[in-house]
Structure formats: structure tokens, C-alpha cells
Design a protein around this motif. Sequence first.
Motif, PDB file in Angstrom:
ATOM      1  N   GLU A  21       0.835  -1.197   0.000  1.00  0.00           N
ATOM      2  CA  GLU A  21       0.000   0.000   0.000  1.00  0.00           C
ATOM      3  C   GLU A  21       0.872   1.250   0.000  1.00  0.00           C
ATOM      4  OE1 GLU A  21      -3.599   1.805   2.782  1.00  0.00           O
ATOM      5  OE2 GLU A  21      -2.340   0.226   3.574  1.00  0.00           O
ATOM      6  N   ILE A  22       0.331   2.327  -0.546  1.00  0.00           N
ATOM      7  CA  ILE A  22       0.953   3.647  -0.482  1.00  0.00           C
ATOM      8  C   ILE A  22      -0.083   4.589   0.124  1.00  0.00           C
ATOM      9  CG2 ILE A  22       1.968   5.565  -1.756  1.00  0.00           C
ATOM     10  CD1 ILE A  22       2.593   3.564  -4.015  1.00  0.00           C
ATOM     11  N   GLU A  23       0.292   5.318   1.154  1.00  0.00           N
ATOM     12  CA  GLU A  23      -0.616   6.286   1.768  1.00  0.00           C
ATOM     13  C   GLU A  23      -0.597   7.559   0.922  1.00  0.00           C
ATOM     14  OE1 GLU A  23      -0.401   6.863   6.039  1.00  0.00           O
ATOM     15  OE2 GLU A  23       0.787   5.007   6.148  1.00  0.00           O
ATOM     16  N   GLN A  24      -1.597   7.710   0.073  1.00  0.00           N
ATOM     17  CA  GLN A  24      -1.647   8.839  -0.849  1.00  0.00           C
ATOM     18  C   GLN A  24      -1.742  10.183  -0.139  1.00  0.00           C
ATOM     19  OE1 GLN A  24      -3.548   6.043  -2.044  1.00  0.00           O
ATOM     20  NE2 GLN A  24      -2.047   5.602  -3.617  1.00  0.00           N
ATOM     21  N   ASN A  48      -7.921  15.229  -7.510  1.00  0.00           N
ATOM     22  CA  ASN A  48      -8.685  16.468  -7.383  1.00  0.00           C
ATOM     23  C   ASN A  48      -8.721  16.924  -5.921  1.00  0.00           C
ATOM     24  OD1 ASN A  48     -10.642  14.874  -6.139  1.00  0.00           O
ATOM     25  ND2 ASN A  48     -11.946  14.789  -7.937  1.00  0.00           N
ATOM     26  N   GLU A  49      -9.461  17.978  -5.624  1.00  0.00           N
ATOM     27  CA  GLU A  49      -9.529  18.521  -4.263  1.00  0.00           C
ATOM     28  C   GLU A  49     -10.115  17.544  -3.257  1.00  0.00           C
ATOM     29  OE1 GLU A  49     -11.637  22.208  -4.320  1.00  0.00           O
ATOM     30  OE2 GLU A  49     -10.004  23.268  -5.320  1.00  0.00           O
ATOM     31  N   GLU A  50     -10.984  16.642  -3.714  1.00  0.00           N
ATOM     32  CA  GLU A  50     -11.608  15.652  -2.824  1.00  0.00           C
ATOM     33  C   GLU A  50     -10.714  14.446  -2.558  1.00  0.00           C
ATOM     34  OE1 GLU A  50     -13.567  16.796  -5.641  1.00  0.00           O
ATOM     35  OE2 GLU A  50     -14.244  18.377  -4.304  1.00  0.00           O
ATOM     36  N   GLY A  51      -9.545  14.413  -3.176  1.00  0.00           N
ATOM     37  CA  GLY A  51      -8.636  13.287  -2.994  1.00  0.00           C
ATOM     38  C   GLY A  51      -8.954  12.098  -3.878  1.00  0.00           C
ATOM     39  N   GLU A  52      -9.748  12.321  -4.923  1.00  0.00           N
ATOM     40  CA  GLU A  52     -10.101  11.255  -5.862  1.00  0.00           C
ATOM     41  C   GLU A  52      -9.178  11.336  -7.069  1.00  0.00           C
ATOM     42  OE1 GLU A  52     -14.000  12.695  -6.598  1.00  0.00           O
ATOM     43  OE2 GLU A  52     -14.902  11.531  -4.976  1.00  0.00           O
ATOM     44  N   PHE A  53      -8.846  10.166  -7.615  1.00  0.00           N
ATOM     45  CA  PHE A  53      -7.982  10.152  -8.789  1.00  0.00           C
ATOM     46  C   PHE A  53      -8.722  10.667 -10.011  1.00  0.00           C
ATOM     47  CE2 PHE A  53      -5.771   6.962  -6.178  1.00  0.00           C
ATOM     48  CZ  PHE A  53      -4.534   7.602  -6.131  1.00  0.00           C
ATOM     49  N   VAL A  54      -8.021  11.437 -10.833  1.00  0.00           N
ATOM     50  CA  VAL A  54      -8.573  12.053 -12.025  1.00  0.00           C
ATOM     51  C   VAL A  54      -8.103  11.254 -13.230  1.00  0.00           C
ATOM     52  CG1 VAL A  54      -8.498  14.139 -13.434  1.00  0.00           C
ATOM     53  CG2 VAL A  54      -8.562  14.323 -10.953  1.00  0.00           C
ATOM     54  N   GLU A  55      -9.037  10.833 -14.057  1.00  0.00           N
ATOM     55  CA  GLU A  55      -8.685  10.052 -15.251  1.00  0.00           C
ATOM     56  C   GLU A  55      -8.177  10.937 -16.382  1.00  0.00           C
ATOM     57  OE1 GLU A  55      -8.408   6.772 -15.403  1.00  0.00           O
ATOM     58  OE2 GLU A  55      -8.994   6.755 -13.309  1.00  0.00           O
ATOM     59  N   ASN A  56      -8.880  12.046 -16.624  1.00  0.00           N
ATOM     60  CA  ASN A  56      -8.492  12.946 -17.704  1.00  0.00           C
ATOM     61  C   ASN A  56      -7.963  14.242 -17.105  1.00  0.00           C
ATOM     62  OD1 ASN A  56      -8.175  14.492 -19.979  1.00  0.00           O
ATOM     63  ND2 ASN A  56     -10.148  13.940 -20.869  1.00  0.00           N
ATOM     64  N   GLU A  57      -6.655  14.396 -17.085  1.00  0.00           N
ATOM     65  CA  GLU A  57      -6.024  15.550 -16.446  1.00  0.00           C
ATOM     66  C   GLU A  57      -6.341  16.867 -17.145  1.00  0.00           C
ATOM     67  OE1 GLU A  57      -1.881  15.069 -15.621  1.00  0.00           O
ATOM     68  OE2 GLU A  57      -2.144  12.955 -15.099  1.00  0.00           O
ATOM     69  N   GLU A  58      -6.669  16.824 -18.416  1.00  0.00           N
ATOM     70  CA  GLU A  58      -6.951  18.049 -19.156  1.00  0.00           C
ATOM     71  C   GLU A  58      -8.349  18.593 -18.884  1.00  0.00           C
ATOM     72  OE1 GLU A  58      -6.148  17.245 -23.248  1.00  0.00           O
ATOM     73  OE2 GLU A  58      -4.092  16.660 -22.843  1.00  0.00           O
ATOM     74  N   ASP A  59      -9.292  17.712 -18.539  1.00  0.00           N
ATOM     75  CA  ASP A  59     -10.680  18.125 -18.350  1.00  0.00           C
ATOM     76  C   ASP A  59     -11.015  18.526 -16.911  1.00  0.00           C
ATOM     77  OD1 ASP A  59     -11.140  17.658 -20.982  1.00  0.00           O
ATOM     78  OD2 ASP A  59     -12.170  15.757 -20.702  1.00  0.00           O
TER      79      ASP A  59
END
Length: 98
Positions: A21-24, A48-59
Motif C-alpha cells: 500500500e501507499i498512503e496517498q 482532485n480537491e476531494e482526494g479522488e484520482f482524475v482520469e483525464n487531467e486536461e478536463d
Amino acid sequence: MSVVTGLTLGGKVWTPKFVQEIEQDRCLGCGRCFKACGRDVLVLKAMNEEGEFVENEEDEEIERKAMTIANFDNCIGCQACSRVCPKNCYTHAELVLA
């Protein structure tokens, strides 16, 4: 039960500890671990600000980046990633066989 072990070049028994595991929330996204790992285990992903991974960094709005485990199966248990991590984000474990 037995633990997976190996031998060093000098014939000493060595017990690999594989990344779990990695503590993000602690990760700086510095990339040191990515550079230390030669097995394509890790990948840096945008969050993102909520700590969720973003799939499309441009959008989407990106708050920061954090390291994630992309290929668990490629890990050889050397722990090079955690040795270079300035924030101690990594958890490793021995592989126990039933």
C-alpha cells in the motif's frame, strides 16, 4: 506455512518484502520511488480537491499528484521505493505460502 526467500550473490538468505500500500495523503508526488523502481510497479496519478484520482487531467481540476501501485505483480520485494521515500508512505509485507 512458509515465507518466500531468496539468496544474495554471497549466498545469504534474503526475505523479500513486497509493496502492499501507499498512503496517498502523505505522498508528495516527488517521483523518487518511481525512479528507484525498475520493474514498472508504480505510476504517478493526478488527484482532485476531494482526494479522488482524475482520469483525464486536461478536463478536470488537479489539486496534486500522488504515487499509486499500477502493477502489484511486477514487484520483486526489494523495497527500493520505500528507501527513497521522504515521507515513509509505503507498507511492505513478506509473501507467505500456504
